[in-house]
Design an enzyme around this catalytic site. Structure first.
Site, PDB file in Angstrom:
ATOM      1  N   ASN A 169      41.216  30.325  81.288  1.00 61.03           N
ATOM      2  CA  ASN A 169      40.970  28.998  81.867  1.00 61.03           C
ATOM      3  C   ASN A 169      40.508  29.123  83.325  1.00 61.03           C
ATOM      4  O   ASN A 169      39.627  28.390  83.758  1.00 61.03           O
ATOM      5  CB  ASN A 169      42.216  28.113  81.766  1.00 61.03           C
ATOM      6  CG  ASN A 169      42.338  27.499  80.391  1.00 61.03           C
ATOM      7  OD1 ASN A 169      41.649  26.527  80.075  1.00 61.03           O
ATOM      8  ND2 ASN A 169      43.174  28.078  79.545  1.00 61.03           N
TER       9      ASN A 169
ATOM     10  N   LYS B  39      64.069  30.093  94.122  1.00 61.10           N
ATOM     11  CA  LYS B  39      62.763  29.463  93.871  1.00 61.10           C
ATOM     12  C   LYS B  39      62.247  28.772  95.136  1.00 61.10           C
ATOM     13  O   LYS B  39      61.061  28.823  95.451  1.00 61.10           O
ATOM     14  CB  LYS B  39      62.910  28.440  92.728  1.00 61.10           C
ATOM     15  CG  LYS B  39      61.611  27.777  92.315  1.00 61.10           C
ATOM     16  CD  LYS B  39      61.812  26.731  91.233  1.00 61.10           C
ATOM     17  CE  LYS B  39      62.023  27.346  89.887  1.00 61.10           C
ATOM     18  NZ  LYS B  39      61.016  26.984  88.893  1.00 61.10           N
TER      19      LYS B  39
ATOM     20  N   MET C 115      53.619  30.216  83.812  1.00 58.84           N
ATOM     21  CA  MET C 115      54.783  30.138  82.919  1.00 58.84           C
ATOM     22  C   MET C 115      56.090  29.885  83.671  1.00 58.84           C
ATOM     23  O   MET C 115      57.115  30.490  83.377  1.00 58.84           O
ATOM     24  CB  MET C 115      54.893  31.447  82.106  1.00 58.84           C
ATOM     25  CG  MET C 115      53.658  31.744  81.283  1.00 58.84           C
ATOM     26  SD  MET C 115      53.283  30.450  80.090  1.00 58.84           S
ATOM     27  CE  MET C 115      54.519  30.833  78.853  1.00 58.84           C
ATOM     28  N   ARG C 116      56.042  28.983  84.641  1.00 53.10           N
ATOM     29  CA  ARG C 116      57.224  28.673  85.429  1.00 53.10           C
ATOM     30  C   ARG C 116      57.300  27.188  85.706  1.00 53.10           C
ATOM     31  O   ARG C 116      56.247  26.555  85.896  1.00 53.10           O
ATOM     32  CB  ARG C 116      57.065  29.368  86.794  1.00 53.10           C
ATOM     33  CG  ARG C 116      58.101  30.340  87.061  1.00 53.10           C
ATOM     34  CD  ARG C 116      57.742  31.329  88.121  1.00 53.10           C
ATOM     35  NE  ARG C 116      57.919  32.621  87.520  1.00 53.10           N
ATOM     36  CZ  ARG C 116      59.107  33.155  87.290  1.00 53.10           C
ATOM     37  NH1 ARG C 116      60.194  32.558  87.695  1.00 53.10           N
ATOM     38  NH2 ARG C 116      59.204  34.305  86.681  1.00 53.10           N
ATOM     39  N   LEU C 117      58.506  26.638  85.731  1.00 48.73           N
ATOM     40  CA  LEU C 117      58.641  25.238  86.118  1.00 48.73           C
ATOM     41  C   LEU C 117      58.445  25.128  87.630  1.00 48.73           C
ATOM     42  O   LEU C 117      58.885  26.000  88.380  1.00 48.73           O
ATOM     43  CB  LEU C 117      60.040  24.727  85.765  1.00 48.73           C
ATOM     44  CG  LEU C 117      60.330  24.460  84.287  1.00 48.73           C
ATOM     45  CD1 LEU C 117      61.781  24.016  84.124  1.00 48.73           C
ATOM     46  CD2 LEU C 117      59.385  23.426  83.717  1.00 48.73           C
TER      47      LEU C 117
ATOM     48  N   ASN D 114      48.590  20.332  84.698  1.00 47.70           N
ATOM     49  CA  ASN D 114      48.810  21.464  83.784  1.00 47.70           C
ATOM     50  C   ASN D 114      48.024  21.235  82.502  1.00 47.70           C
ATOM     51  O   ASN D 114      47.721  20.088  82.137  1.00 47.70           O
ATOM     52  CB  ASN D 114      50.310  21.574  83.463  1.00 47.70           C
ATOM     53  CG  ASN D 114      50.625  22.758  82.560  1.00 47.70           C
ATOM     54  OD1 ASN D 114      50.094  23.847  82.740  1.00 47.70           O
ATOM     55  ND2 ASN D 114      51.485  22.558  81.571  1.00 47.70           N
TER      56      ASN D 114
ATOM     57  N   HIS E 218      48.215  22.193  78.380  1.00 48.77           N
ATOM     58  CA  HIS E 218      49.184  22.666  77.382  1.00 48.77           C
ATOM     59  C   HIS E 218      48.523  22.653  75.996  1.00 48.77           C
ATOM     60  O   HIS E 218      47.871  21.660  75.641  1.00 48.77           O
ATOM     61  CB  HIS E 218      50.421  21.758  77.390  1.00 48.77           C
ATOM     62  CG  HIS E 218      51.507  22.250  76.489  1.00 48.77           C
ATOM     63  ND1 HIS E 218      52.271  23.364  76.789  1.00 48.77           N
ATOM     64  CD2 HIS E 218      51.935  21.806  75.276  1.00 48.77           C
ATOM     65  CE1 HIS E 218      53.138  23.564  75.799  1.00 48.77           C
ATOM     66  NE2 HIS E 218      52.960  22.648  74.876  1.00 48.77           N
TER      67      HIS E 218
HETATM   68  C1  GRF Z   1      46.414  28.181  77.635  1.00 46.13           C
HETATM   69  O1  GRF Z   1      46.376  28.088  76.241  1.00 46.13           O
HETATM   70  C2  GRF Z   1      47.106  26.988  78.222  1.00 46.13           C
HETATM   71  O2  GRF Z   1      47.014  25.848  77.435  1.00 46.13           O
HETATM   72  C3  GRF Z   1      48.540  27.432  78.312  1.00 46.13           C
HETATM   73  O3  GRF Z   1      48.477  28.795  78.600  1.00 46.13           O
HETATM   74  C4  GRF Z   1      47.277  29.344  78.099  1.00 46.13           C
HETATM   75  C5  GRF Z   1      46.644  30.113  79.218  1.00 46.13           C
HETATM   76  O4  GRF Z   1      45.572  30.884  78.758  1.00 46.13           O
HETATM   77  N1  GRF Z   1      49.257  26.659  79.287  1.00 46.13           N
HETATM   78  P1  GRF Z   1      44.656  31.655  79.772  1.00 46.13           P
HETATM   79  O5  GRF Z   1      45.547  32.582  80.614  1.00 46.13           O
HETATM   80  O6  GRF Z   1      43.940  30.657  80.629  1.00 46.13           O
HETATM   81  O7  GRF Z   1      43.723  32.455  78.928  1.00 46.13           O
END
Ligand code: GRF
Length: 190
Positions: free
Chosen positions: A14, A65, A90-92, A107, A109
């Site tokens: 992304n 944190k 991967m963190r709140l 974000n 998802h």
């Molecule tokens: C994506 O599928 C996103 O929706 C999720 O984590 C993934 C990240 O993928 N939150 P990348 O690291 O951008 O390839």
């Protein structure tokens, strides 16, 4: 020109899609920094290749944190970041970050929220046997994938699709949707 920061913990596809949209002039912004909680994440390498400043930190090396988020906020402030874009972070987010950038953190998802929050949303949806899957972009609050929804895209899951094929469909949607939503939000800030 608006400034964004991308937060990511993993592969960074992304991040790449957002950077490419900028290079292709589809997104009028600059990625001022990439923040990662994994020093050896692929996204770190990808950002460095693009000469983008990286703040890669080990959360375990901070007492709390609050301590690492204070450093992150100092960095974001110094870059005058308009929008914080979480892309596989991967963190709140904690109160230090949320208070400093209230309403300016989004974000992506890989599910149609509020279904399948949290880790391995794609696996959760496959196990459930859903026939429609999709992607959600939402504002970030203190909960897990619980903030106000900004945009969603869905697709029908054809019989017999493998997990890899489903993941490819999800990513294809994400890589188009995220840059366009970021562009729209930045335009609204003008
Ligand atoms: C994506 O599928 C996103 O929706 C999720 O984590 C993934 C990240 O993928 N939150 P990348 O690291 O951008 O390839």
């Amino acid at each position: 020109m608006k400034s964004i920061a991308v937060f990511a913990s993993g592969t960074g596809t992304n991040f790449e899609a957002i950077q490419k949209a900028i290079e292709d002039h589809q997104l009028e912004a600059s990625i001022e920094c990439v923040v990662s909680d994994h020093r050896d994440a692929k996204v770190v390498e990808k950002a460095q290749q693009k000469n983008i400043e990286v703040f890669a930190f080990d959360p375990k090396s901070y007492p709390s944190k609050k301590d690492y988020e204070k450093e992150i906020v100092t960095l974001l402030d110094s870059k005058k970041v308009d929008l914080v874009v979480l892309a596989g972070y991967m963190r709140l987010c904690g109160e230090v970050l949320l208070n400093a950038y209230e309403g300016k953190i989004i974000n992506i998802h890989p599910s149609l929220l509020p279904a399948f929050k949290g880790k391995d949303a794609i696996g959760q949806a496959i196990d459930y046997g859903v026939k429609v899957m999709g992607v959600t972009i939402h504002y970030v609050d203190s909960g897990m994938d619980s903030g106000k929804i900004i945009a969603q895209r869905s697709f029908d899951v054809e019989e017999g699709l493998s997990r890899e094929e489903i993941e490819a469909s999800i990513h294809a949607i994400e890589h188009v949707l995220y840059p366009s939503v970021i562009q729209k939000l930045l335009e609204e800030m003008k």
